[in-house]
Design an enzyme around this catalytic site. Structure first.
Site, short mmCIF file in Angstrom:
data_model
loop_
_atom_site.label_atom_id
_atom_site.label_comp_id
_atom_site.label_asym_id
_atom_site.label_seq_id
_atom_site.Cartn_x
_atom_site.Cartn_y
_atom_site.Cartn_z
CE LYS A 286 1.43 4.45 5.70
NZ LYS A 286 1.85 5.76 6.28
N1 PMP Z 1 6.95 1.61 10.11
C1 PMP Z 1 6.78 1.08 8.90
C2 PMP Z 1 7.32 -0.28 8.65
C3 PMP Z 1 6.11 1.80 7.89
O1 PMP Z 1 5.96 1.27 6.67
C4 PMP Z 1 5.67 3.11 8.17
C5 PMP Z 1 5.02 3.92 7.08
N2 PMP Z 1 5.95 4.47 6.17
C6 PMP Z 1 5.87 3.62 9.46
C7 PMP Z 1 6.50 2.84 10.40
C8 PMP Z 1 5.47 5.02 9.83
O2 PMP Z 1 4.09 5.24 9.81
P1 PMP Z 1 3.52 6.66 9.43
O3 PMP Z 1 3.81 6.90 7.98
O4 PMP Z 1 2.05 6.55 9.69
O5 PMP Z 1 4.18 7.68 10.28
#
Ligand code: PMP
Length: 477
Positions: A44
């Site tokens: 992120k």
């Molecule tokens: N895994 C973790 C540990 C995350 O913090 C996030 C983001 N919320 C994601 C997966 C998913 O990523 P995205 O929001 O880009 O779909």
């Protein structure tokens, strides 16, 4: 070695590792993109930097401004690192289901943390999204990052993650596997890889089994930060704008147990200590690779580090308590022996139904009347049953997090006899405390311990879901 003027300049550029142990025996190589090695510890960081720069360019964020976001933690960490470096105040709204370590990290980087409940529908004023929206409206110069609906989130991956993977694999990548939270990672990375390969790269979403994205029933699951859960009281189910469904070719739906145990294997066998959503993604990637050949190349993205989950996924007692682990506990240094192991709750539950079938789980919905509750309770030894959120029948059973409390036949009888309630009245008026819970792999002594002197029955959990009741009389000791 690169030298940077600011940590912000070091975001991205993460390494790729071949999963040679977990992928042993598979014809197609599986590589993992280690996003937990990013400066803020997760994928992120990329979205955070991209969103802050876009907000500055658009005049939404000015000197002296405040960055606000609803975040499971990782986006908040990225926004705090980038935001504080660039001179902003940062407020992170965190759900009460998120690992407490994540809030500690946010505070350490200088964020103000606001905790809000997840167990309310999205329209409720206490819901995390409503709380951060109110704050953004009240604080002058505040900007809500809104990662779910912010195009700069997927765009970060179009510009960085996608090109990195294309370059690191020399254009040989054929399959990209990632979890879907906001959808930013899979949408942006997937879009770039499809564009670079002329549409040849297959994009696979790794989803918790009951998540709505992949076709589940929307009931709760234990892997944090990915998937789409639907509270039964939600009126309108809105999917994030950051998630571009057309980029995802298909989903692999992974049960919680498989996700959690795969993450543990990743740490023990590959030396990659990653979070639960990485477990989901790797489990999905291994399934994808099973059908592929040596000319294929699978890349799976590991979003964050396992250090934030030491008290959950990497804690055997936690796993056992929620029914995810069933191997007997062993003394330090001792080999587990079947003979020496104490009988577990499973052995009692297995035979407690008619003819030795698994025990029945008497359940009262929160929309039931007292008369309906009594009809259920009459057949239950001890006369106590869990009360769960009212919702349509779901194929994956009742998550432990959906249990509101309990109701007892004695309490209902008393209230009716005393004229304090009517048979048509709501069961919620007589809601008692939730039953104690015990994991299906825990020893019988643990079940006795949770009952203490006051309870007749405990709710047995299998993979985080209600599997049955065990009663004091069944526990011996
Ligand atoms: N895994 C973790 C540990 C995350 O913090 C996030 C983001 N919320 C994601 C997966 C998913 O990523 P995205 O929001 O880009 O779909």
């Amino acid at each position: 070695m690169a030298v940077h003027d600011s940590v912000v300049d070091a975001i991205g550029g993460t390494p790729l590792f071949r999963l040679s142990r977990l992928g042993a025996g598979l014809a197609a190589p599986v590589y993992a993109k280690a996003e937990f090695l990013s400066i803020g510890g997760s994928v992120k960081d990329r979205a955070a930097l991209s969103m802050v720069l876009a907000a500055e360019r658009g005049g939404l964020l000015r000197p002296g401004g405040t960055i606000i976001e609803a975040t499971s933690g990782n986006t908040g960490i990225g926004l705090t690192i980038v935001g504080r470096r660039r001179g902003y105040r940062v407020i992170a709204g965190v759900s009460d289901r998120s690992a407490p370590e994540k809030s500690d990290i946010l505070r350490a980087y200088g964020a103000e943390v606001v905790v809000a409940p997840t167990a309310v529908p999205i329209e409720h004023p206490d819901h995390l999204f409503q709380v951060v929206r109110r704050l953004a409206a009240q604080i002058p110069g505040a900007w809500l990052a809104d990662q779910y609906d912010n195009p700069a989130n997927p765009d970060a991956h179009v510009r960085t993650t996608g090109p990195e993977l294309w370059g690191q694999t020399g254009g040989r990548i054929t399959h990209f596997v990632a979890g879907v939270g906001t959808g930013g990672t899979i949408s942006g990375t997937g879009a770039h890889l499809k564009q670079a390969s002329g549409g040849a790269v297959t994009v696979v979403g790794a989803d918790p089994e009951s998540s709505l994205y992949g076709g589940g029933d929307g009931s709760p699951y234990f892997v944090e930060s990915i998937g789409h859960f639907l509270h039964p009281g939600t009126e309108e189910d809105r999917w994030p704008v950051s998630f571009h469904r057309d980029v995802v070719d298909r989903f692999e739906r992974i049960p919680d147990r498989e996700s959690l145990l795969t993450a543990r294997r990743l740490a023990r066998e590959e030396g990659l200590l990653a979070g639960p959503s990485s477990g989901t993604a790797v489990a999905a990637a291994l399934r994808v690779a099973r059908d592929l050949g040596p000319q294929d190349l699978v890349v799976v993205l590991l979003p964050d580090s396992g250090r934030s989950y030491l008290s959950k996924l990497y804690n055997d007692d936690w796993l056992r308590r929620w029914g995810f682990l069933e191997e007997p506990r062993t003394a330090a240094g001792a080999e587990p022996t079947a003979a020496g192991a104490e009988a577990t709750v499973r052995s009692v539950l297995a035979g407690s139904g008619p003819g030795g079938a698994p025990g029945r789980l008497p359940v009262v919905g929160s929309d039931a009347t007292l008369a309906e509750a009594l009809a259920v309770l009459r057949g239950v030894p001890g006369g106590v049953a869990p009360v769960v959120l009212a919702r349509p029948a779901r194929p994956y059973g009742i998550s432990a997090t959906e249990v509101l409390g309990s109701v007892s036949a004695a309490a209902v009888d008393r209230a009716l006899a005393g004229g304090h309630a009517k048979p048509g009245g709501p069961v919620t008026a007589l809601l008692g405390p939730a039953l104690p819970t015990v994991g299906i792999g825990e020893p019988l002594s643990s079940a006795r311990a949770v009952l203490g002197p006051d309870h007749h029955a405990a709710l047995v959990l299998l993979d985080g879901r209600a599997a049955g009741l065990v009663h004091r009389t069944e526990l011996g000791g």
